[in-house]
Each structure stands twice: as structure tokens, then as C-alpha cells.
Design a protein around this motif. Structure first.
Motif, short mmCIF file in Angstrom:
data_model
loop_
_atom_site.label_atom_id
_atom_site.label_comp_id
_atom_site.label_asym_id
_atom_site.label_seq_id
_atom_site.Cartn_x
_atom_site.Cartn_y
_atom_site.Cartn_z
N THR A 52 82.40 -3.97 31.87
CA THR A 52 81.99 -2.89 30.98
C THR A 52 82.47 -1.55 31.54
O THR A 52 82.55 -1.35 32.76
CB THR A 52 80.47 -2.86 30.77
N THR B 252 72.40 -3.62 29.69
CA THR B 252 72.83 -5.02 29.62
C THR B 252 71.75 -5.95 30.16
O THR B 252 71.52 -7.04 29.63
CB THR B 252 74.15 -5.21 30.37
N MET C 111 76.22 -6.39 23.52
CA MET C 111 75.73 -7.19 24.65
C MET C 111 75.09 -8.49 24.19
O MET C 111 75.20 -9.52 24.87
CB MET C 111 74.75 -6.36 25.49
#
Length: 309
Positions: A6, A279, A255
Motif C-alpha cells: 500500500t 487495513t 481493503m
């Protein structure tokens, strides 16, 4: 078990961030390429003064994201997915193999310039935590007017949102949100009203520039932080990159999508750890970890341990 990288958006940038990138030939090559393309020493762009510019912030985050992702790859960690929030989508696309570094740098510099030119002052982003979406939307509807604009910009979690708009409108929303039970409101270190209709015109201009750039089908799955969908077609990735500044961020959906696709290790590229916290709220099993807060050796070991489960 799948691995996701990410890439953060604006906010966690810190002075000196380009001076603390991985010390290797790959990074030095990126910095040299960036200096040649931009026509000035890119290492001058990460000073506290320079980072007052949206353009400089976005360029620094872009270079950092690509450099750290390459370090992770060189360490033997093979990602299955990449996903970036806002400007983070650009280093994600480069790391996926869909966009070339040089083209991406030019587009990011233009993106920052277009955004900064459209709203040089008096606008930005604020975070609202501890209030659900529906009550926040009702507050926004009460405050929003053409001469006092404010929008719901980021849907990061069930009770964590970002609003975009004028300073006055955001301040009004934040006061009303706290009155209705929001635990925290915070003005973010972003000087433009990203992820709403206010940036439709700059996004359209960036899309015109993007049309002159050749993208390819990625080698790694590109997961859109705007839609939560995995994109493989170059044209759809180009549209996602160009227009994401004018579209709300659906990070929670992204996510959830990653977790449903068996992602059990999410590694956030520096700087910051905001995406890691978000997340973790989705991943019931597995790990989310910020590279900037842990030694790479620990992450390598973690990846190996999870892969054996």
C-alpha cells in the motif's frame, strides 16, 4: 496467502524524506532520473519550506513509494497486489508495471501543479473520526452551499472519514460533528480539496495529458483505492489515475476486496502508518505492517512465516 503493498496519500510527508531513502544503486538512479526530468535537484524538494507546495509533496511521495517498493522486491518479497490512496496510486501503478517511472513523474508533477493552481489557499481536507457515515452526510448537507462548499471525500472506515472543501465549511462541519459525538476532528496537512467535484477541471486536464502516455497491462494486480476494484486494462488504470483527485476514496472497500482475495500481509510504504491502521480494521487474520516502523528483516521473516501457514 497473498501480499499487498500500500502507498500513502498526502499527509505523512516529512522534511528530509528523500534523504533517507534506501541507500542503493536503484534509489540513486531514481533520484538522478528525477533530477534530469524536473530540471532541478530533486533533493531540494523535501525541505520543510519546499513541502509547503502540493507539487513538491506529491513528487516526494511518488519517488519514495517507488524506491521503497523496489527495495521490498529486491529483498525477495513478491507482491500480488498494489493499492495507493490518492497520489499513492501513481507509485502503485509503477510498482505494478503498468506505468513507467519517467512518465509517472511527469504526470505527478503536473497533477500537483494543476491542483495547486486551482486552489492556492483557503481549501483543504479534514478528518472526522467517531461518527458514522449517515450522520456526517446529514451535517455536510446542512453546511454545503456553492459559496461554502464541503464534500465527503474519503471513506476510510465505518467511523473514519475525510471531508474536503473551504476552510470555513470544514470548520463548521467539524464543530457540528463533535456536537453529535465525533471523537476527533483534525485539519490535515493537505492544501487542496481532493476527492470531490471541486477538482473535476484539474482532473480532466490531467486525463488529457494521460492520454499521451502509454500504459501496459500490469504484472501485479492493481487495486483501485477509489473503487475497490482490481483493474487490469491499461485504459481503466489510466482513467483511475487521472480522475482519482475528483473521486471519493473508498479505502475500506479496497481493503475488504484485498482480504476477500486472500491477502494476509499488507505492507505500507513509508512515510507514515495511517493505511496500516485502517487495513488492520479489516484484516481479521494476517498482518498489516508499516515498513517505516519496522526493520525490513522482520517483514521478510513475517512474509515467510505467513506463507507457510
Amino acid at each position: 496467502m497473498k501480499i499487498l503493498l500500500t502507498f500513502p496519500g498526502q499527509g505523512p510527508q516529512v522534511p528530509g524524506m528523500l534523504h533517507h531513502l534506501p541507500d542503493n544503486d536503484e534509489t540513486r538512479g531514481l533520484l538522478e532520473r528525477a533530477t534530469a526530468i524536473l530540471g532541478e535537484p530533486v533533493l531540494d524538494w523535501d525541505s520543510a519550506e519546499a513541502l509547503q507546495s502540493t507539487r513538491a509533496v506529491q513528487v516526494c511521495l511518488y519517488i519514495a513509494g517507488v524506491a521503497y517498493a523496489r527495495q521490498v522486491r529486491q529483498a525477495g518479497i513478491r507482491a500480488d497486489f498494489v493499492s495507493g490512496l490518492s497520489i499513492g496510486a501513481f507509485p502503485a501503478a509503477v510498482s505494478a508495471g503498468a506505468l513507467g517511472f519517467d512518465d509517472g513523474l511527469r504526470l505527478v508533477a503536473l497533477r500537483g501543479e494543476l491542483m495547486e493552481r486551482a486552489y492556492p489557499d483557503g481549501y483543504g481536507l479534514s478528518a472526522v473520526t467517531g461518527l458514522l457515515q449517515r450522520p456526517l452526510e446529514q451535517i455536510i448537507a446542512q453546511v454545503h452551499r456553492p459559496d461554502n462548499p464541503v464534500y465527503l471525500a474519503n471513506l476510510n472506515a465505518e467511523d473514519q472519514f475525510v471531508i474536503a472543501g473551504s476552510e470555513r465549511a470544514m470548520a463548521q462541519v467539524c464543530v457540528m460533528a463533535r456536537e453529535q459525538g465525533a471523537g476527533r476532528t483534525q485539519r490535515l496537512a493537505v492544501a487542496v480539496p481532493s476527492h470531490c467535484e471541486l477538482l473535476r477541471q484539474p482532473a480532466t486536464a490531467l486525463a488529457a495529458a494521460m492520454a499521451k502516455v502509454s500504459l501496459r497491462r500490469p504484472d501485479i494486480a492493481y487495486l483501485s483505492g477509489s473503487t475497490g476494484r482490481v483493474l487490469w486494462q491499461p485504459a481503466r488504470i489510466a482513467d483511475d489515475l487521472a480522475m482519482n483527485m475528483a473521486r471519493p476514496v473508498h479505502w475500506q472497500d479496497a481493503m475488504v476486496s484485498a482480504y476477500e482475495r486472500d491477502v494476509r500481509l499488507a505492507i505500507e510504504m513509508p512515510p507514515g502508518a495511517v493505511l496500516t491502521g485502517l487495513t488492520k480494521r479489516v484484516m481479521e487474520q494476517g498482518e498489516a505492517i508499516a515498513l517505516g516502523q519496522h526493520p525490513l528483516e522482520l517483514i521478510i521473516a513475517l512474509a515467510g512465516r505467513l506463507s507457510r501457514r
